[in-house]
Design a protein around this motif. Structure first.
Motif, mmCIF file in Angstrom:
data_model
loop_
_atom_site.group_PDB
_atom_site.id
_atom_site.type_symbol
_atom_site.label_atom_id
_atom_site.label_comp_id
_atom_site.label_asym_id
_atom_site.label_seq_id
_atom_site.Cartn_x
_atom_site.Cartn_y
_atom_site.Cartn_z
ATOM 1 N N HIS A 90 -6.921 -5.964 -2.552
ATOM 2 C CA HIS A 90 -7.066 -6.863 -1.406
ATOM 3 C C HIS A 90 -6.477 -6.193 -0.171
ATOM 4 N N ASP A 91 -7.056 -6.533 0.962
ATOM 5 C CA ASP A 91 -6.681 -5.909 2.224
ATOM 6 C C ASP A 91 -6.596 -6.981 3.312
ATOM 7 N N PRO A 92 -5.478 -7.052 4.004
ATOM 8 C CA PRO A 92 -4.292 -6.185 3.930
ATOM 9 C C PRO A 92 -3.469 -6.444 2.666
ATOM 10 N N ALA A 93 -2.658 -5.458 2.293
ATOM 11 C CA ALA A 93 -1.874 -5.552 1.073
ATOM 12 C C ALA A 93 -0.844 -6.678 1.152
ATOM 13 N N VAL A 94 -0.248 -6.861 2.338
ATOM 14 C CA VAL A 94 0.743 -7.930 2.529
ATOM 15 C C VAL A 94 0.281 -8.762 3.723
ATOM 16 N N PRO A 95 -0.595 -9.730 3.488
ATOM 17 C CA PRO A 95 -1.130 -10.500 4.615
ATOM 18 C C PRO A 95 -0.101 -11.449 5.201
ATOM 19 N N ALA A 96 -0.263 -11.711 6.463
ATOM 20 C CA ALA A 96 0.551 -12.731 7.122
ATOM 21 C C ALA A 96 -0.034 -14.107 6.812
ATOM 22 N N VAL A 116 -8.173 -12.335 4.299
ATOM 23 C CA VAL A 116 -7.981 -11.280 3.303
ATOM 24 C C VAL A 116 -9.320 -10.944 2.680
ATOM 25 N N VAL A 117 -9.591 -9.661 2.547
ATOM 26 C CA VAL A 117 -10.816 -9.202 1.894
ATOM 27 C C VAL A 117 -10.459 -8.667 0.517
ATOM 28 N N VAL A 118 -11.097 -9.213 -0.529
ATOM 29 C CA VAL A 118 -10.905 -8.748 -1.892
ATOM 30 C C VAL A 118 -12.138 -7.962 -2.307
ATOM 31 N N THR A 119 -11.915 -6.751 -2.805
ATOM 32 C CA THR A 119 -13.030 -5.921 -3.247
ATOM 33 C C THR A 119 -12.809 -5.505 -4.692
#
Length: 365
Positions: free
Chosen positions: A349-355, A360-363
Motif C-alpha cells: 500500500h502507498d503511502p506506507a504510513v498514511p496520514a 491509500v492505493v493498494v496494489t
C-alpha cells in the motif's frame, strides 16, 4: 507491442517436496513428479538439477495422471509407504535438499542444429528447464514442512510453482496413534504451590490430549479438574504461547468425545506459557509419591508434551509416536484442489504510513 504470453506450465512437474523430514534423516527426503496432462511423457534423459542431481533412465515413461517419486534413498523410503514400488519410485538422487530452502529444476534434453563458418552442421545438446521451484522457509511457505512432519504439497498442478501461496503443508493429522505418557515419583525438589498443573509442548507444535490423571500414590483418586474436558473450560486456562489451544469435539480418546487440542508457538515455560489445569485437591504432601498420566496424539511439530506441577515437583513427559509414512508420495496431495484460486502476492500500500483521511492505493499481483 502486446501482452506477454501466459506462463507455460509443463504437463510434468514438481508436485511434492519432502525437504526437511521430522526424523532429521536426509535419507527420508524425496521429490515427486506428477503428469497432469492427457498423454504419457517419456522422461528419457530428463534431469533434476541445481539443489540435487538425478538423471532419468532411457526407459522412464510417466503416464497421464500418474506420479513418480524420486528418493534420496529408495530402499529406505519404500518400506515406509504401502503405495510405493519399483514402478513409481526411482533413486537415488545425489546431494541433499536444503532445510533452509533452495532452487530445484526439472530439465529435458534437446538438440540445436546450426551451421558453422564452413557451412557444416553443428549439433549442440541443451537441457531446457521445463519446471522449477525455489522453495523457502518462513513467510508464506508452509510451517510444518520445515521439520514439523509435513511435506510441501502443490495445491493445484496447473499453478505457478514459483509462488509460495500455491504450496501448502501436507495434512498428517489423521495418521498418528494415541499413546499413554505417565510417571510415578516423589514430589520433591520443587518450589511453591503444586496447583495448577501445567500442560504443554517442549517446542512449537500441535497434539491432542485426553484423560489427564493426577493421583496421590499409584491408585489414589484423580485430583485433575475436568480430566476428560467434557465440562468445557471448567478448571482450564490457556496462557502465553499456548493461547490458541482449544477443545475439539469428537476428537477424544479412543474415538469421540472432547479432547484438548494443544497449539503452541514455542516451548512450555513455568508461569507464562502453558495450559493450566486446576486441581480439585491441593493437599498432595511434598515428599510423598504421586502419579501423573495422560493420553496424547501427535498432530504437527514437536511430539513431546509434558504434564507437571506448578512448582515443578514432578513431571510426566515422553515422545509421542510419529508415523513413518508422512506426506503423500505417489498419491493425490492431501491439500490438492482442482480449481484453486489465484495466488495473490507482492501486496503493498502507498503511502506506507498514511496520514489520517489520506487516500491509500493498494496494489497486488
Amino acid at each position: 507491442g502486446t501482452n506477454n504470453a501466459a506462463l507455460l506450465i509443463s504437463p510434468v512437474g514438481f508436485n511434492e517436496i519432502m525437504y526437511h523430514p521430522i526424523s532429521g534423516e536426509d535419507d527420508d527426503q524425496y521429490v515427486e513428479l506428477f503428469n497432469h496432462g492427457t498423454n504419457a511423457v517419456s522422461l528419457a534423459g530428463w534431469k533434476i538439477g541445481d539443489g540435487i542431481g538425478f538423471t532419468f533412465p532411457s526407459n522412464q515413461v510417466l503416464a497421464a495422471n500418474a506420479y513418480l517419486v524420486v528418493a534420496r534413498n529408495a530402499p529406505r523410503l519404500m518400506p515406509n509407504y504401502a503405495q510405493l514400488n519399483a514402478a513409481n519410485t526411482v533413486g537415488n538422487f545425489g546431494g541433499r535438499l536444503s532445510g533452509a530452502g533452495e532452487r530445484i529444476t526439472l530439465t529435458k534434453p534437446d538438440f540445436i542444429v546450426s551451421t558453422n563458418g564452413f557451412g557444416l552442421p553443428v549439433t549442440n545438446h541443451v537441457d531446457i528447464v521445463v519446471d522449477e521451484v525455489t522453495y523457502g522457509t518462513g513467510g508464506r511457505w508452509g510451517r510444518w514442512s520445515d521439520g514439523g512432519g509435513s511435506s510441501l504439497e502443490l495445491v493445484d498442478a496447473r499453478a505457478d510453482k514459483r509462488l509460495a501461496p500455491n504450496w501448502a503443508d501436507s495434512d498428517e493429522t489423521q495418521k498418528a496413534p494415541w499413546a499413554t505418557i505417565e510417571t510415578t515419583g516423589v514430589l520433591d525438589n520443587g518450589s511453591g504451590a503444586v496447583s495448577p498443573m501445567q500442560l504443554g509442548l517442549l517446542d512449537a507444535g500441535e497434539c491432542l490430549v485426553d484423560d489427564v490423571e493426577v493421583r496421590p500414590g499409584t491408585s489414589g483418586p484423580n485430583y485433575a479438574g475436568n480430566p476428560g474436558f467434557e465440562n468445557g473450560m471448567t478448571s482450564l486456562a490457556f496462557v502465553g504461547d499456548h493461547c490458541r489451544s482449544s477443545l475439539d469435539a469428537n476428537s477424544g480418546y479412543p474415538a469421540g468425545g472432547v479432547a484438548l487440542h494443544l497449539r503452541t508457538a514455542d516451548s512450555i515455560l513455568a508461569g507464562p506459557n502453558a495450559v493450566q489445569i486446576t486441581l480439585t485437591n491441593t493437599s498432595l504432601p511434598i515428599g510423598q509419591t504421586a502419579t501423573l498420566r495422560f493420553k496424547g496424539r501427535w498432530l504437527h511439530g514437536c511430539p513431546e508434551p509434558v504434564l507437571r506441577f506448578w512448582g515443578c515437583y514432578l513431571e510426566a513427559t515422553g515422545r509421542l509416536p510419529v508415523p513413518s509414512n508422512l506426506g503423500t508420495p505417489a498419491l493425490p496431495n492431501s491439500r490438492a484442489s482442482t480449481n484453486a484460486g489465484p495466488a495473490i502476492y507482492q501486496v503493498r500500500h502507498d503511502p506506507a504510513v498514511p496520514a489520517a483521511n489520506q487516500p491509500v492505493v493498494v496494489t497486488a499481483r
